[in-house]
Design an enzyme around this catalytic site. Structure first.
Site, PDB file in Angstrom:
ATOM      1  N   TRP A 152      20.901   2.435 -25.767  1.00 38.35           N
ATOM      2  CA  TRP A 152      21.271   1.073 -25.355  1.00 38.35           C
ATOM      3  C   TRP A 152      22.176   0.368 -26.362  1.00 38.35           C
ATOM      4  CZ3 TRP A 152      20.199  -2.344 -29.067  1.00 38.35           C
ATOM      5  CH2 TRP A 152      19.179  -2.007 -29.985  1.00 38.35           C
ATOM      6  N   GLY A 229      20.469   9.404 -29.053  1.00 40.03           N
ATOM      7  CA  GLY A 229      19.272   8.572 -29.042  1.00 40.03           C
ATOM      8  C   GLY A 229      18.396   8.888 -30.226  1.00 40.03           C
ATOM      9  N   GLU A 251      22.970  13.709 -30.932  1.00 37.45           N
ATOM     10  CA  GLU A 251      23.309  12.664 -31.894  1.00 37.45           C
ATOM     11  C   GLU A 251      22.058  11.799 -32.036  1.00 37.45           C
ATOM     12  OE1 GLU A 251      27.516  13.133 -32.944  1.00 37.45           O
ATOM     13  OE2 GLU A 251      25.866  11.920 -33.707  1.00 37.45           O
ATOM     14  N   CYS A 285      22.973   3.413 -35.588  1.00 35.40           N
ATOM     15  CA  CYS A 285      22.437   4.656 -36.162  1.00 35.40           C
ATOM     16  C   CYS A 285      22.897   4.854 -37.588  1.00 35.40           C
ATOM     17  CB  CYS A 285      22.873   5.836 -35.321  1.00 35.40           C
ATOM     18  SG  CYS A 285      24.662   5.950 -35.174  1.00 35.40           S
ATOM     19  N   GLU A 383      13.292   4.604 -39.842  1.00 37.03           N
ATOM     20  CA  GLU A 383      14.455   3.843 -39.390  1.00 37.03           C
ATOM     21  C   GLU A 383      13.985   2.477 -38.893  1.00 37.03           C
ATOM     22  OE1 GLU A 383      16.316   5.279 -35.722  1.00 37.03           O
ATOM     23  OE2 GLU A 383      18.267   4.972 -36.634  1.00 37.03           O
TER      24      GLU A 383
HETATM   25  N1  LIG Z   1      23.590   9.617 -33.927  1.00 35.99           N
HETATM   26  C1  LIG Z   1      24.192   8.750 -33.118  1.00 35.99           C
HETATM   27  O1  LIG Z   1      25.407   8.855 -32.845  1.00 35.99           O
HETATM   28  C2  LIG Z   1      23.402   7.624 -32.512  1.00 35.99           C
HETATM   29  C3  LIG Z   1      24.104   6.619 -31.827  1.00 35.99           C
HETATM   30  C4  LIG Z   1      23.361   5.572 -31.266  1.00 35.99           C
HETATM   31  C5  LIG Z   1      21.980   5.536 -31.388  1.00 35.99           C
HETATM   32  N2  LIG Z   1      21.344   6.537 -32.051  1.00 35.99           N
HETATM   33  C6  LIG Z   1      19.889   6.504 -32.209  1.00 35.99           C
HETATM   34  O2  LIG Z   1      19.290   6.122 -30.972  1.00 35.99           O
HETATM   35  C7  LIG Z   1      18.108   5.350 -31.229  1.00 35.99           C
HETATM   36  C8  LIG Z   1      18.187   4.021 -30.510  1.00 35.99           C
HETATM   37  O3  LIG Z   1      18.500   4.196 -29.149  1.00 35.99           O
HETATM   38  P1  LIG Z   1      17.369   4.224 -28.009  1.00 35.99           P
HETATM   39  O4  LIG Z   1      16.265   3.297 -28.360  1.00 35.99           O
HETATM   40  O5  LIG Z   1      18.065   4.075 -26.710  1.00 35.99           O
HETATM   41  O6  LIG Z   1      16.837   5.731 -28.183  1.00 35.99           O
HETATM   42  P2  LIG Z   1      15.823   6.528 -27.214  1.00 35.99           P
HETATM   43  O7  LIG Z   1      15.746   7.883 -27.750  1.00 35.99           O
HETATM   44  O8  LIG Z   1      14.599   5.757 -26.987  1.00 35.99           O
HETATM   45  O9  LIG Z   1      16.605   6.569 -25.784  1.00 35.99           O
HETATM   46  C9  LIG Z   1      17.887   7.159 -25.703  1.00 35.99           C
HETATM   47  C10 LIG Z   1      18.142   7.567 -24.255  1.00 35.99           C
HETATM   48  O10 LIG Z   1      17.206   8.574 -23.908  1.00 35.99           O
HETATM   49  C11 LIG Z   1      16.480   8.204 -22.753  1.00 35.99           C
HETATM   50  N3  LIG Z   1      15.159   8.812 -22.856  1.00 35.99           N
HETATM   51  C12 LIG Z   1      14.030   8.286 -23.382  1.00 35.99           C
HETATM   52  N4  LIG Z   1      13.007   9.170 -23.286  1.00 35.99           N
HETATM   53  C13 LIG Z   1      13.515  10.286 -22.670  1.00 35.99           C
HETATM   54  C14 LIG Z   1      12.981  11.552 -22.279  1.00 35.99           C
HETATM   55  N5  LIG Z   1      11.702  11.866 -22.488  1.00 35.99           N
HETATM   56  N6  LIG Z   1      13.801  12.445 -21.676  1.00 35.99           N
HETATM   57  C15 LIG Z   1      15.110  12.141 -21.462  1.00 35.99           C
HETATM   58  N7  LIG Z   1      15.683  10.973 -21.812  1.00 35.99           N
HETATM   59  C16 LIG Z   1      14.881  10.057 -22.410  1.00 35.99           C
HETATM   60  C17 LIG Z   1      16.502   6.701 -22.759  1.00 35.99           C
HETATM   61  O11 LIG Z   1      16.301   6.182 -21.464  1.00 35.99           O
HETATM   62  C18 LIG Z   1      17.914   6.442 -23.252  1.00 35.99           C
HETATM   63  O12 LIG Z   1      18.821   6.564 -22.182  1.00 35.99           O
HETATM   64  C19 LIG Z   1      18.043   5.172 -32.732  1.00 35.99           C
HETATM   65  O13 LIG Z   1      17.209   6.154 -33.309  1.00 35.99           O
HETATM   66  C20 LIG Z   1      19.474   5.413 -33.168  1.00 35.99           C
HETATM   67  O14 LIG Z   1      19.574   5.840 -34.512  1.00 35.99           O
HETATM   68  C21 LIG Z   1      22.016   7.580 -32.618  1.00 35.99           C
HETATM   69  O1  LIG Z   2      24.661   3.543 -33.372  1.00 40.74           O
HETATM   70  C1  LIG Z   2      25.382   4.497 -33.496  1.00 40.74           C
HETATM   71  C2  LIG Z   2      26.856   4.426 -33.292  1.00 40.74           C
HETATM   72  O2  LIG Z   2      27.353   5.745 -33.186  1.00 40.74           O
HETATM   73  C3  LIG Z   2      27.460   3.670 -34.432  1.00 40.74           C
HETATM   74  S1  LIG Z   2      29.179   3.599 -34.365  1.00 40.74           S
HETATM   75  O3  LIG Z   2      29.529   2.510 -33.436  1.00 40.74           O
HETATM   76  O4  LIG Z   2      29.699   4.896 -33.866  1.00 40.74           O
HETATM   77  O5  LIG Z   2      29.628   3.312 -35.726  1.00 40.74           O
END
Ligand SMILES: NC(=O)c1ccc[n+]([C@@H]2O[C@H](COP(=O)([O-])OP(=O)(O)OC[C@H]3O[C@@H](n4cnc5c(N)ncnc54)[C@H](O)[C@@H]3O)[C@@H](O)[C@H]2O)c1
Ligand SMILES: O=C[C@H](O)CS(=O)(=O)O
Length: 480
Positions: A152, A229, A251, A285, A383
């Protein structure tokens, strides 16, 4: 922007569908108000979307990369022309300050633009033969139907960072955004339709993540799953992928250290810390999560950081003057409160901020600096995903490297020093996929973005970003 509660649909095979389904509410975290609903899609809709992408794949992959680039460039142009509507939607559904949302639209569009061209550079190889009468070649082909699951916190960029390279490579896509911020994805889907992508090339499913996952993990027509996620969910997907050996890109979560050495430009370090830590209210992230400052500059840094943080305005992201918006939901606020309560109970000192604010139904937490931190505190282990800057004193470069690496995560890290040799030697010791050196904002479309250890597998953006959507096919040609 006038807010009316509207119902939005999913898009499968070029049709807007799902209006007969139960709905999911989308809530503005700044005031708790319902701003819209989306269909609560399940396995049937996921299967239909995969089938649509499968049926569209042959013709889309047979187009030239230049032809595909034309559609992507049109989408890029439409995103920029519709920047304000996309940004307003993003701010309403997940709280990001409007100026950050406008920036994200540009950032998201830049992946579409960059990969429109990158798709023209998917080169094969001719390999020197070892035998008369044989010729050896490596052909490159699109992997097939791609399923993309996104978080999100960057509702546009996390989608385009996947769909850009996937479409450029000749793949077709099924997108499943977070139910916390699906409306930006709907708007993006509308622009894909306006850009003229053939029916079934891009599909959008909203609703149950686990049901979507069940389908994409078992449907043999899905050849690639790309997930962004949390690490916890990433681990679930890895386990699920085993049965059919699904091709995964991940990611995942981060827990970035930010190191300030005694020869750092402290003003620059403070600027970089604010830029990294408080972007999206600390919900990125790659936010600095653990701040390590050499004892010689510890007090100066904390004083300057506190002054800068006190100037940050907390409030509804629709207010142009706001710097820090709400957290995404009550769970997000509770996690920040838990981290802070643990730190203070173990001796940490709040320098500025430190209080939640739920007036008017929003879920806010004050931009916070907390010092006298040590590694026993949960804020230095998990985190936080919130606007809290925990500052721990260090005494040497070696201690900085040890503490920075003492985490299962390996996504981003930051180092502030003016000394090239010290910076080089320290960064070489850091196990992180992204490092900002005197820079708190490293992200760009043309660079490989991704993590080591439990922060993920693979890279998005840059030359490497398109590799996830390509298969190499070795062809041994007999000329006898
Ligand atoms: N590495 C990156 O590029 C990056 C970028 C953005 C966010 N993030 C990480 O994402 C997290 C925050 O985002 P969030 O709260 O949406 O994460 P999340 O893992 O809760 O959800 C991510 C996505 O996965 C879906 N999801 C949840 N449970 C699932 C399941 N069992 N099977 C399949 N899909 C499922 C959610 O609906 C959502 O669309 C943080 O840990 C952040 O660090 C990483
Ligand atoms: O939250 C994770 C995103 O990938 C950060 S960024 O917008 O790519 O810097």
């Amino acid at each position: 922007m006038a807010v009316k509660t509207e119902h939005y649909s999913m898009s499968i095979a070029g049709k807007w569908v799902g209006d007969e389904l139960d709905t999911l509410d989308v809530t503005n975290p700044a005031n708790g108000k319902n701003i819209g609903t989306v269909p609560n899609g399940g396995e049937k809709e996921a299967d239909q979307a995969v089938q649509a992408a499968h049926e569209a794949f042959a013709s889309w992959s047979e187009r030239t990369s230049h032809d595909r680039a034309g559609y992507l460039k049109k989408l890029h142009q439409l995103m920029l022309e519709n920047q304000e509507e996309l940004a307003q939607t993003m701010t309403l559904e997940m709280g990001k300050p409007i100026n950050e949302s406008r920036g994200e639209v540009n950032y998201a569009a830049s992946f579409i633009e960059w990969f429109a061209e990158e798709g023209k550079r998917i080169y094969g190889e001719t390999v020197p033969t070892h035998k008369e009468g044989k010729r050896l070649q490596v052909w490159k082909k699109p992997v097939g139907v791609v399923a993309a699951i996104t978080p999100w916190n960057f509702p546009a960029a996390m989608l385009t960072r996947k769909m850009g390279p996937a479409l450029a490579a000749g793949c077709t896509v099924v997108m499943k955004p977070s139910s916390d911020s699906p409306l930006t994805a709907v708007k993006l889907m509308e622009l894909c339709e306006q850009a003229g992508f053939p029916k079934g090339v891009v599909n959008l499913v909203t609703g149950s993540s686990s049901k979507f996952a069940n389908v994409i993990m078992s449907n043999s027509n899905v050849r690639k799953i790309t997930f962004t996620g949390s690490t916890d969910v990433g681990k679930i997907l890895i386990k699920q992928s085993a049965e059919h050996v699904k091709n995964l890109s991940l990611e995942l979560g981060g827990h970035a250290p930010l190191v300030v050495l005694d020869d750092a430009d402290v003003d620059l370090a403070v600027k970089g810390t604010v830029a990294s830590k408080f972007r999206n209210a600390g919900q990125t992230c790659i936010c600095a999560n653990r701040i390590y400052v050499h004892e010689k500059v510890y007090d100066t840094f904390n004083d300057k950081l506190a002054k800068a943080v006190e100037n940050l305005k907390l409030g509804d992201g629709q207010d142009e003057s706001v710097d820090v918006g709400p957290l995404i939901n009550q769970d997000g606020l509770d996690k920040v409160k838990r981290h802070m309560q643990d730190a203070v109970s173990k001796g940490a000192t709040v320098v500025t901020g430190g209080e939640p604010n739920t007036e008017g139904g929003g879920v806010f937490y004050e931009p916070t600096v907390v010092k006298d931190i040590d590694e026993s505190m949960v804020v230095m282990q998990e985190e936080t995903f919130g606007p809290v800057a925990p500052v721990q004193k260090i005494t040497s470069d070696e201690e900085a490297a040890r503490l920075a690496n003492d985490t299962p995560y390996g996504l981003a890290a930051y180092v502030f020093t003016e000394n090239v040799a010290r910076g080089t030697k320290l960064i070489e010791k850091l196990d992180f996929g992204i490092v900002g050196w005197n820079d708190g904002g490293p992200s760009a479309p043309q660079v490989p973005f991704g993590g080591m250890k439990e922060s993920g597998i693979g890279r998005e953006g840059g030359h490497e970003g398109i590799d996830a959507f390509i298969e190499s096919q070795y062809v041994s040609i007999g000329l006898e």
